[in-house]
Write an enzyme that holds these catalytic residues in place. Structure first.
Site, short mmCIF file in Angstrom:
data_model
loop_
_atom_site.label_atom_id
_atom_site.label_comp_id
_atom_site.label_asym_id
_atom_site.label_seq_id
_atom_site.Cartn_x
_atom_site.Cartn_y
_atom_site.Cartn_z
N ASP A 35 0.86 -1.18 0.00
CA ASP A 35 0.00 0.00 0.00
C ASP A 35 0.90 1.23 0.00
O ASP A 35 1.67 1.46 0.94
CB ASP A 35 -0.91 -0.03 1.25
CG ASP A 35 -1.86 1.16 1.26
OD1 ASP A 35 -1.69 2.09 0.44
OD2 ASP A 35 -2.78 1.15 2.10
N LEU A 36 0.80 2.01 -1.05
CA LEU A 36 1.72 3.13 -1.22
C LEU A 36 1.47 4.29 -0.24
O LEU A 36 2.26 5.22 -0.19
CB LEU A 36 1.66 3.64 -2.67
CG LEU A 36 2.08 2.61 -3.72
CD1 LEU A 36 2.03 3.21 -5.10
CD2 LEU A 36 3.47 2.08 -3.44
N ALA A 59 -0.26 6.00 -9.00
CA ALA A 59 -0.59 7.37 -8.57
C ALA A 59 -2.02 7.43 -8.11
O ALA A 59 -2.83 6.55 -8.43
CB ALA A 59 -0.39 8.34 -9.75
N TYR A 60 -2.30 8.46 -7.35
CA TYR A 60 -3.69 8.80 -7.02
C TYR A 60 -4.16 9.68 -8.18
O TYR A 60 -3.72 10.82 -8.31
CB TYR A 60 -3.74 9.54 -5.69
CG TYR A 60 -5.13 9.91 -5.24
CD1 TYR A 60 -5.75 9.20 -4.21
CD2 TYR A 60 -5.82 10.96 -5.83
CE1 TYR A 60 -7.03 9.54 -3.79
CE2 TYR A 60 -7.10 11.30 -5.42
CZ TYR A 60 -7.70 10.59 -4.40
OH TYR A 60 -8.97 10.92 -3.99
N TYR A 98 6.44 8.97 -13.15
CA TYR A 98 5.58 9.64 -14.15
C TYR A 98 4.88 10.83 -13.51
O TYR A 98 4.49 10.78 -12.34
CB TYR A 98 4.55 8.66 -14.71
CG TYR A 98 5.21 7.52 -15.43
CD1 TYR A 98 5.48 7.58 -16.80
CD2 TYR A 98 5.66 6.40 -14.72
CE1 TYR A 98 6.14 6.53 -17.44
CE2 TYR A 98 6.32 5.36 -15.36
CZ TYR A 98 6.55 5.44 -16.72
OH TYR A 98 7.22 4.42 -17.36
N THR A 100 2.58 14.76 -14.68
CA THR A 100 1.39 15.19 -15.42
C THR A 100 1.44 16.63 -15.92
O THR A 100 2.12 17.47 -15.33
CB THR A 100 0.16 15.02 -14.49
OG1 THR A 100 -0.98 15.61 -15.10
CG2 THR A 100 0.37 15.71 -13.15
N ASP A 101 0.68 16.87 -16.97
CA ASP A 101 0.44 18.23 -17.47
C ASP A 101 -0.24 19.12 -16.41
O ASP A 101 -0.17 20.34 -16.48
CB ASP A 101 -0.45 18.16 -18.72
CG ASP A 101 -1.69 17.30 -18.50
OD1 ASP A 101 -1.55 16.17 -17.99
OD2 ASP A 101 -2.81 17.75 -18.82
N TYR A 130 -4.72 17.51 -7.18
CA TYR A 130 -4.00 16.44 -7.89
C TYR A 130 -2.68 16.98 -8.47
O TYR A 130 -1.61 16.40 -8.24
CB TYR A 130 -4.89 15.85 -8.99
CG TYR A 130 -4.16 14.97 -9.98
CD1 TYR A 130 -3.70 13.71 -9.61
CD2 TYR A 130 -3.92 15.41 -11.29
CE1 TYR A 130 -3.02 12.90 -10.52
CE2 TYR A 130 -3.24 14.61 -12.20
CZ TYR A 130 -2.79 13.36 -11.82
OH TYR A 130 -2.12 12.58 -12.73
N LYS A 134 1.17 16.00 -7.44
CA LYS A 134 2.13 15.45 -8.40
C LYS A 134 3.37 16.34 -8.48
O LYS A 134 4.49 15.85 -8.58
CB LYS A 134 1.49 15.33 -9.79
CG LYS A 134 0.38 14.28 -9.90
CD LYS A 134 0.85 12.85 -9.70
CE LYS A 134 1.74 12.34 -10.83
NZ LYS A 134 2.13 10.93 -10.61
N1 LIG Z 1 -4.57 9.05 -16.42
C1 LIG Z 1 -4.20 10.20 -16.99
O1 LIG Z 1 -4.93 10.79 -17.79
C2 LIG Z 1 -2.86 10.80 -16.68
C3 LIG Z 1 -2.52 12.05 -17.24
C4 LIG Z 1 -1.27 12.60 -16.97
C5 LIG Z 1 -0.38 11.92 -16.19
N2 LIG Z 1 -0.73 10.73 -15.63
C6 LIG Z 1 0.24 10.04 -14.78
O2 LIG Z 1 0.63 8.84 -15.42
C7 LIG Z 1 0.90 7.84 -14.44
C8 LIG Z 1 0.09 6.60 -14.76
O3 LIG Z 1 -1.30 6.91 -14.69
P1 LIG Z 1 -2.40 5.83 -15.03
O4 LIG Z 1 -3.41 6.51 -15.90
O5 LIG Z 1 -1.77 4.56 -15.46
O6 LIG Z 1 -3.07 5.64 -13.59
P2 LIG Z 1 -4.26 4.66 -13.19
O7 LIG Z 1 -4.74 3.89 -14.36
O8 LIG Z 1 -5.23 5.47 -12.40
O9 LIG Z 1 -3.54 3.62 -12.22
C9 LIG Z 1 -3.08 4.01 -10.96
C10 LIG Z 1 -2.37 2.84 -10.33
O10 LIG Z 1 -1.90 3.26 -9.04
C11 LIG Z 1 -2.28 2.29 -8.10
N3 LIG Z 1 -2.46 2.85 -6.77
C12 LIG Z 1 -3.16 3.96 -6.43
N4 LIG Z 1 -3.15 4.12 -5.10
C13 LIG Z 1 -2.42 3.09 -4.59
C14 LIG Z 1 -2.03 2.69 -3.28
N5 LIG Z 1 -2.41 3.38 -2.19
N6 LIG Z 1 -1.26 1.59 -3.13
C15 LIG Z 1 -0.89 0.86 -4.21
N7 LIG Z 1 -1.22 1.18 -5.48
C16 LIG Z 1 -1.98 2.28 -5.66
C17 LIG Z 1 -3.60 1.74 -8.62
O11 LIG Z 1 -3.88 0.51 -7.99
P3 LIG Z 1 -5.40 0.00 -7.80
O12 LIG Z 1 -5.77 -0.66 -9.09
O13 LIG Z 1 -5.31 -0.96 -6.66
O14 LIG Z 1 -6.24 1.20 -7.49
C18 LIG Z 1 -3.28 1.62 -10.10
O15 LIG Z 1 -2.55 0.45 -10.35
C19 LIG Z 1 0.59 8.49 -13.09
O16 LIG Z 1 1.76 9.01 -12.55
C20 LIG Z 1 -0.33 9.63 -13.44
O17 LIG Z 1 -0.25 10.67 -12.48
C21 LIG Z 1 -1.94 10.13 -15.88
#
Ligand SMILES: NC(=O)c1ccc[n+]([C@@H]2O[C@H](COP(=O)([O-])OP(=O)(O)OC[C@H]3O[C@@H](n4cnc5c(N)ncnc54)[C@H](OP(=O)(O)O)[C@@H]3O)[C@@H](O)[C@H]2O)c1
Length: 312
Positions: A35-36, A59-60, A98, A100-101, A130, A134
């Site tokens: 758990d992160l 990430a959250y 990773y 974010t914008d 958020y 980040k």
């Molecule tokens: N999504 C976007 O549009 C976006 C845009 C810009 C940048 N980013 C960045 O890109 C990266 C990847 O994003 P993504 O879209 O792949 O994210 P995502 O699909 O929301 O996945 C988040 C991951 O983090 C895990 N996680 C969250 N809280 C946790 C906790 N307390 N302990 C352990 N694991 C936890 C989740 O696990 P669970 O499945 O158990 O919840 C999931 O595996 C992140 O750094 C994000 O900030 C994303």
């Protein structure tokens, strides 16, 4: 090489499981195992697994909920990032993270008053929790002095997980008309592409004559998105056009563009999310694709999986 990978149930982490295969042994603990929000558990996990590289796409990412869950968002996006970076520093191993914008306020304009892409060195001024969490993660990693790459991306989508593309396909199947925001600009980025380019960068590290020199020359923040941009209305329209063409949909809904104020959300979103990819090209020789091409590739993969299932 042993790689500790977080977030493998998320879009980017899941895609990394495939892209990293062949690069080494991957240890990918789930939330139930690590758990992160528990920094001590992170320290224990890194010490127990002794990885050669940490990759942290976890990430959250609940942008609206973060406004009400400030402490949790900071625990995962900033404190966990710091805990990994501390361990990376102590064990002298690199960290790929990773971001974010949303670290930017979305108001950057050129001399003519038009939105223009943010450089890595531009001032950050997040407009929501958020983005602030980040950015705090970025700063915490850099402050530890560990070898690191922070890959900032935007508008991530995939055929896996929760994202705009899958939401549009679901809604579009039921509705004749959809209203989509037209005054937020950015680059839709495929999780598959992010994962493939991350693997390409790791291969570059592996083949470097001197790892120390490599990190000295490449460490820092790099934008990892397609080169061109659109707005959410344009992205939605392109999803429907391509999905219809590939017969993933039987009909296309009409897409109406609306201003952000007609679609109020708990968290404010930046109007300009465009990120410059010049540094990506300069440092790694990676040509950012057109977002339309990555979208086509992602939907084609969806189609292929569908056909494989039908044949099975
Ligand atoms: N999504 C976007 O549009 C976006 C845009 C810009 C940048 N980013 C960045 O890109 C990266 C990847 O994003 P993504 O879209 O792949 O994210 P995502 O699909 O929301 O996945 C988040 C991951 O983090 C895990 N996680 C969250 N809280 C946790 C906790 N307390 N302990 C352990 N694991 C936890 C989740 O696990 P669970 O499945 O158990 O919840 C999931 O595996 C992140 O750094 C994000 O900030 C994303």
């Amino acid at each position: 090489m042993k790689i500790l990978l977080t977030g493998s149930s998320g879009q980017v982490g899941h895609a990394l499981l495939t892209s990293l295969a062949g690069l080494g042994e991957i240890i990918a603990p789930q939330r139930s195992q690590l758990d992160l929000s528990d920094s001590a558990a992170i320290e224990e996990c890194v010490r127990a697994t002794r990885p050669d590289l940490i990759i942290n796409p976890a990430a959250y990412t609940a942008v609206d909920l973060a406004e009400d869950e400030v402490a949790v968002a900071h625990a995962i996006n900033a404190q966990a990032a710091k805990a990994f970076a501390d361990q990376a520093h102590t064990l002298n191993i690199p960290l790929i993270h990773y971001s974010t914008d949303y670290v930017f306020d979305g108001e950057k304009r050129d001399d003519q008053g038009n939105f223009c892409p943010y450089e890595e060195s531009d001032d950050c001024a997040p407009i929501g929790v958020y983005g602030a969490s980040k950015r705090a993660g970025e700063l915490a990693i850099m402050a530890t002095g560990c070898r690191h790459l922070i890959l900032r991306t935007s508008w991530v989508y995939s055929d896996f997980g929760k994202n705009f593309m899958l939401t549009m396909l679901r809604l579009g199947a039921d509705r004749d008309q959809l209203k989509v925001v037209k005054d937020q600009w950015g680059a839709p980025t495929s999780a598959l592409w992010i994962a493939d380019k991350t693997a390409e960068i790791i291969r570059q590290i592996q083949s470097a004559d001197s790892k120390q020199d490599w990190w000295q020359q490449h460490q820092g923040i790099v934008h990892l998105t397609p080169a061109n941009s659109t707005n959410w209305q344009g992205f939605a329209q392109a999803i429907f056009d391509a999905a219809f063409e590939l017969k993933l949909m039987t009909k296309k809904p009409e897409v109406l563009g609306i201003p952000s104020n007609e679609y109020p959300t708990r968290a404010k979103r930046p109007h300009n999310s465009m990120l410059s990819t010049e540094r990506l090209k300069k440092l790694f020789g990676i040509d950012a694709p057109k977002w339309e091409d990555s979208l086509q590739h992602c939907l084609q993969q969806m189609k292929n999986k569908q056909l494989t299932k039908e044949l099975a």
